[in-house]
Scaffold this motif. Structure first.
Motif, PDB file in Angstrom:
ATOM      1  N   ARG A  38      -6.416   2.439   1.791  1.00 60.71           N
ATOM      2  CA  ARG A  38      -5.696   3.616   2.280  1.00 60.71           C
ATOM      3  C   ARG A  38      -6.332   4.884   1.704  1.00 60.71           C
ATOM      4  O   ARG A  38      -6.386   5.914   2.348  1.00 60.71           O
ATOM      5  CB  ARG A  38      -4.226   3.536   1.872  1.00 60.71           C
ATOM      6  CG  ARG A  38      -3.411   4.753   2.227  1.00 60.71           C
ATOM      7  CD  ARG A  38      -3.275   5.002   3.690  1.00 60.71           C
ATOM      8  NE  ARG A  38      -2.603   3.894   4.310  1.00 60.71           N
ATOM      9  CZ  ARG A  38      -2.675   3.624   5.600  1.00 60.71           C
ATOM     10  NH1 ARG A  38      -3.360   4.391   6.396  1.00 60.71           N
ATOM     11  NH2 ARG A  38      -2.060   2.589   6.104  1.00 60.71           N
ATOM     12  N   TYR A  39      -6.829   4.784   0.469  1.00 59.72           N
ATOM     13  CA  TYR A  39      -7.483   5.929  -0.150  1.00 59.72           C
ATOM     14  C   TYR A  39      -8.517   5.454  -1.165  1.00 59.72           C
ATOM     15  O   TYR A  39      -8.492   4.305  -1.599  1.00 59.72           O
ATOM     16  CB  TYR A  39      -6.471   6.865  -0.825  1.00 59.72           C
ATOM     17  CG  TYR A  39      -5.736   6.256  -1.997  1.00 59.72           C
ATOM     18  CD1 TYR A  39      -6.277   6.285  -3.281  1.00 59.72           C
ATOM     19  CD2 TYR A  39      -4.494   5.660  -1.830  1.00 59.72           C
ATOM     20  CE1 TYR A  39      -5.603   5.725  -4.351  1.00 59.72           C
ATOM     21  CE2 TYR A  39      -3.816   5.108  -2.895  1.00 59.72           C
ATOM     22  CZ  TYR A  39      -4.378   5.147  -4.153  1.00 59.72           C
ATOM     23  OH  TYR A  39      -3.719   4.590  -5.222  1.00 59.72           O
ATOM     24  N   LEU A  93      -1.659   7.913  -4.067  1.00 60.06           N
ATOM     25  CA  LEU A  93      -2.895   8.683  -4.265  1.00 60.06           C
ATOM     26  C   LEU A  93      -2.637   9.857  -5.193  1.00 60.06           C
ATOM     27  O   LEU A  93      -3.367  10.060  -6.169  1.00 60.06           O
ATOM     28  CB  LEU A  93      -3.450   9.187  -2.940  1.00 60.06           C
ATOM     29  CG  LEU A  93      -4.525  10.271  -3.031  1.00 60.06           C
ATOM     30  CD1 LEU A  93      -5.777   9.772  -3.745  1.00 60.06           C
ATOM     31  CD2 LEU A  93      -4.879  10.812  -1.666  1.00 60.06           C
ATOM     32  N   PHE A 109      -8.491  10.174   1.925  1.00 60.22           N
ATOM     33  CA  PHE A 109      -7.221   9.562   2.315  1.00 60.22           C
ATOM     34  C   PHE A 109      -7.220   9.337   3.816  1.00 60.22           C
ATOM     35  O   PHE A 109      -7.523  10.243   4.596  1.00 60.22           O
ATOM     36  CB  PHE A 109      -6.051  10.474   1.920  1.00 60.22           C
ATOM     37  CG  PHE A 109      -4.706   9.942   2.328  1.00 60.22           C
ATOM     38  CD1 PHE A 109      -4.175   8.823   1.711  1.00 60.22           C
ATOM     39  CD2 PHE A 109      -3.974  10.563   3.323  1.00 60.22           C
ATOM     40  CE1 PHE A 109      -2.934   8.327   2.086  1.00 60.22           C
ATOM     41  CE2 PHE A 109      -2.730  10.081   3.702  1.00 60.22           C
ATOM     42  CZ  PHE A 109      -2.207   8.955   3.074  1.00 60.22           C
ATOM     43  N   ASP A 110      -6.891   8.132   4.241  1.00 58.20           N
ATOM     44  CA  ASP A 110      -6.815   7.774   5.649  1.00 58.20           C
ATOM     45  C   ASP A 110      -5.369   7.933   6.107  1.00 58.20           C
ATOM     46  O   ASP A 110      -4.503   7.133   5.746  1.00 58.20           O
ATOM     47  CB  ASP A 110      -7.297   6.331   5.837  1.00 58.20           C
ATOM     48  CG  ASP A 110      -7.443   5.949   7.294  1.00 58.20           C
ATOM     49  OD1 ASP A 110      -7.283   6.827   8.169  1.00 58.20           O
ATOM     50  OD2 ASP A 110      -7.717   4.763   7.556  1.00 58.20           O
ATOM     51  N   TYR A 161       0.502   7.958   0.359  1.00 55.39           N
ATOM     52  CA  TYR A 161       0.005   9.233  -0.156  1.00 55.39           C
ATOM     53  C   TYR A 161       0.533   9.523  -1.558  1.00 55.39           C
ATOM     54  O   TYR A 161      -0.176  10.087  -2.381  1.00 55.39           O
ATOM     55  CB  TYR A 161       0.371  10.359   0.810  1.00 55.39           C
ATOM     56  CG  TYR A 161      -0.300  11.650   0.455  1.00 55.39           C
ATOM     57  CD1 TYR A 161      -1.655  11.829   0.684  1.00 55.39           C
ATOM     58  CD2 TYR A 161       0.410  12.676  -0.145  1.00 55.39           C
ATOM     59  CE1 TYR A 161      -2.284  13.006   0.345  1.00 55.39           C
ATOM     60  CE2 TYR A 161      -0.215  13.864  -0.487  1.00 55.39           C
ATOM     61  CZ  TYR A 161      -1.560  14.019  -0.242  1.00 55.39           C
ATOM     62  OH  TYR A 161      -2.183  15.187  -0.593  1.00 55.39           O
TER      63      TYR A 161
END
Length: 143
Positions: free
Chosen positions: A32-33, A60, A74-75, A57
């Motif tokens: 994801r990150y 992250l 970050f996706d 998020y």
């Protein structure tokens, strides 16, 4: 290390694990990150932390140190008003006010080289505290 990519402006090198992890995140969606750091002694940008597909998020943001600089990608997955699933990749240059001046300069001058290696980034954010990279800001920029 089989290969590294040199950033001409600062004499820094980007480890091949950075590009490989980024491609895994972008194409295979296994991360994801990714958080990157610069090892000042070896002059190498390396992967500091990788967030699994189930992380978000907030994970992250929690993984970024309060007293040292980092880069992160970050996706961000979202659904548009037309009910289409989309994904945008954000590049975050994290430079908190409590970090050393030398680190801030090093990260600022090395950023463009890392961005060239990580092809496919949609948006960039620069943040010195968590309010400058809040989730609302990410969501608003992506749409």
């Amino acid at each position: 290390m089989a290969m590294a990519f040199k950033m001409a402006t600062t004499g820094m090198w980007v480890a091949d694990e950075c590009k490989n992890s980024f491609h895994e995140m972008k194409w295979k969606k296994v991360h994801r990150y990714i958080v990157f750091k610069i090892d000042e002694k070896s002059r190498l940008v390396t992967v500091d932390k990788v967030g699994g597909p189930g992380e978000g998020y907030d994970d992250l943001a929690a993984s970024l140190p309060g007293d040292d600089c980092r880069y992160a990608v970050f996706d961000f997955d979202f659904v548009t008003a037309d009910n289409c699933r989309k994904s945008k990749i954000f590049f975050i240059a994290w430079s908190p006010t409590a970090s050393r001046i030398r680190a801030k300069i090093l990260y600022a001058t090395s950023k463009a080289g890392l961005r060239r290696v990580l092809e496919g980034i949609h948006y960039e954010l620069q943040a010195t505290d968590p309010t400058e990279m809040g989730f609302d800001l990410i969501r608003d920029r992506a749409k």
